[in-house]
Design a protein around this motif. Sequence first.
Motif, PDB file in Angstrom:
ATOM      1  N   VAL A  26      -4.266  -2.117   7.997  1.00  0.00           N
ATOM      2  CA  VAL A  26      -4.147  -2.299   6.548  1.00  0.00           C
ATOM      3  C   VAL A  26      -5.405  -1.797   5.842  1.00  0.00           C
ATOM      4  O   VAL A  26      -5.336  -1.047   4.851  1.00  0.00           O
ATOM      5  CB  VAL A  26      -3.898  -3.780   6.204  1.00  0.00           C
ATOM      6  CG1 VAL A  26      -3.983  -4.007   4.694  1.00  0.00           C
ATOM      7  CG2 VAL A  26      -2.539  -4.231   6.726  1.00  0.00           C
ATOM      8  N   LEU A  27      -6.558  -2.200   6.330  1.00  0.00           N
ATOM      9  CA  LEU A  27      -7.815  -1.819   5.683  1.00  0.00           C
ATOM     10  C   LEU A  27      -8.054  -0.316   5.782  1.00  0.00           C
ATOM     11  O   LEU A  27      -8.593   0.299   4.848  1.00  0.00           O
ATOM     12  CB  LEU A  27      -8.971  -2.592   6.301  1.00  0.00           C
ATOM     13  CG  LEU A  27      -8.929  -4.113   6.067  1.00  0.00           C
ATOM     14  CD1 LEU A  27     -10.063  -4.806   6.816  1.00  0.00           C
ATOM     15  CD2 LEU A  27      -9.009  -4.432   4.574  1.00  0.00           C
ATOM     16  N   GLN A  28      -7.652   0.279   6.893  1.00  0.00           N
ATOM     17  CA  GLN A  28      -7.789   1.727   7.038  1.00  0.00           C
ATOM     18  C   GLN A  28      -6.899   2.451   6.029  1.00  0.00           C
ATOM     19  O   GLN A  28      -7.318   3.434   5.408  1.00  0.00           O
ATOM     20  CB  GLN A  28      -7.426   2.157   8.452  1.00  0.00           C
ATOM     21  CG  GLN A  28      -7.542   3.663   8.687  1.00  0.00           C
ATOM     22  CD  GLN A  28      -7.166   4.055  10.112  1.00  0.00           C
ATOM     23  OE1 GLN A  28      -6.972   3.205  10.970  1.00  0.00           O
ATOM     24  NE2 GLN A  28      -7.051   5.347  10.359  1.00  0.00           N
ATOM     25  N   ARG A  29      -5.662   1.955   5.870  1.00  0.00           N
ATOM     26  CA  ARG A  29      -4.744   2.578   4.905  1.00  0.00           C
ATOM     27  C   ARG A  29      -5.276   2.413   3.489  1.00  0.00           C
ATOM     28  O   ARG A  29      -5.175   3.341   2.664  1.00  0.00           O
ATOM     29  CB  ARG A  29      -3.363   1.941   5.025  1.00  0.00           C
ATOM     30  CG  ARG A  29      -2.311   2.577   4.124  1.00  0.00           C
ATOM     31  CD  ARG A  29      -2.109   4.024   4.483  1.00  0.00           C
ATOM     32  NE  ARG A  29      -1.014   4.638   3.715  1.00  0.00           N
ATOM     33  CZ  ARG A  29      -1.118   5.801   3.101  1.00  0.00           C
ATOM     34  NH1 ARG A  29      -2.242   6.490   3.149  1.00  0.00           N
ATOM     35  NH2 ARG A  29      -0.089   6.300   2.439  1.00  0.00           N
ATOM     36  N   LEU A  35       0.820  -1.204   0.000  1.00  0.00           N
ATOM     37  CA  LEU A  35       0.000   0.000   0.000  1.00  0.00           C
ATOM     38  C   LEU A  35       0.860   1.263   0.000  1.00  0.00           C
ATOM     39  O   LEU A  35       0.544   2.245  -0.695  1.00  0.00           O
ATOM     40  CB  LEU A  35      -0.928  -0.008   1.207  1.00  0.00           C
ATOM     41  CG  LEU A  35      -2.009  -1.093   1.211  1.00  0.00           C
ATOM     42  CD1 LEU A  35      -2.768  -1.086   2.531  1.00  0.00           C
ATOM     43  CD2 LEU A  35      -2.970  -0.920   0.040  1.00  0.00           C
ATOM     44  N   GLU A  36       1.942   1.237   0.765  1.00  0.00           N
ATOM     45  CA  GLU A  36       2.820   2.407   0.801  1.00  0.00           C
ATOM     46  C   GLU A  36       3.496   2.623  -0.550  1.00  0.00           C
ATOM     47  O   GLU A  36       3.711   3.753  -0.983  1.00  0.00           O
ATOM     48  CB  GLU A  36       3.866   2.260   1.909  1.00  0.00           C
ATOM     49  CG  GLU A  36       3.285   2.314   3.314  1.00  0.00           C
ATOM     50  CD  GLU A  36       2.408   3.531   3.533  1.00  0.00           C
ATOM     51  OE1 GLU A  36       2.778   4.641   3.096  1.00  0.00           O
ATOM     52  OE2 GLU A  36       1.328   3.373   4.136  1.00  0.00           O
ATOM     53  N   ALA A  37       3.835   1.535  -1.233  1.00  0.00           N
ATOM     54  CA  ALA A  37       4.423   1.658  -2.571  1.00  0.00           C
ATOM     55  C   ALA A  37       3.421   2.286  -3.530  1.00  0.00           C
ATOM     56  O   ALA A  37       3.774   3.160  -4.340  1.00  0.00           O
ATOM     57  CB  ALA A  37       4.862   0.284  -3.072  1.00  0.00           C
ATOM     58  N   ALA A  38       2.161   1.851  -3.448  1.00  0.00           N
ATOM     59  CA  ALA A  38       1.126   2.430  -4.301  1.00  0.00           C
ATOM     60  C   ALA A  38       0.951   3.916  -4.004  1.00  0.00           C
ATOM     61  O   ALA A  38       0.763   4.732  -4.923  1.00  0.00           O
ATOM     62  CB  ALA A  38      -0.189   1.677  -4.095  1.00  0.00           C
TER      63      ALA A  38
END
Length: 222
Positions: free
Chosen positions: A98-101, A65-68
């Motif tokens: 994770v789901l919040q991010r 997610l951080e990469a995206a």
Amino acid sequence: MTFNSQFVRNWCLHREGWKVKRPVVIYGGVDTNRFPPRSPEAYRYPPRFLFAGRLDPEKDPLSCLEAAAKLKQKGLPVQLTLAAGSTIDIFQTYARTVLQRAEELNGIVQVRPQVLPSEMPTVLHQHEVFVFISRMDGWPNARLEAMACGLAVIATRCGGPDEILLDGENCLIFPFGDAEALAERMERLIREPELVVQLGQNAQRLIHERFTMERYLDETEA
């Protein structure tokens, strides 16, 4: 006794101290009939990325997610699907994070919870790149299925998969937990659509030639 990778065999014999008279490695296979070959013309641009796995630190979806998010900041056309597998209870707090991010990245990240195994061929065909992250793994079926479907793979070094993943030939490798490095690999595939096709076709050919269910059953019977 049979083991589904050299990594698993060596772990059991040398790390766990198993006493096995005749250890045999028979690599697991997939039913390639469920994953018909993808032609070079079937790849779409920009490539759609898929993460499929448990929402726990061992699979590190947060790095994905951080990469995206980093690619979004650069204005690149990134689309990521998070196919969330079952989560171990002790990681429920992590899974909520994770789901919040993912929700914060609404518009570039789609969450698909509890995808059934029977649905995976369809999900795989809807994407061009499979992001496989694991701290340690023996011989994961999800990665084989993605390769059989012709997806380009971005992966971490984690044990069994290392025995067939060749950086620059059928995958791109990045260090576990390094979101910056993962973003660099994802950006490269966005900017080089021909590399997506090359990696995907090489991966697909490898599975269809060497890691079919028929070969697995024949070797087990032998």
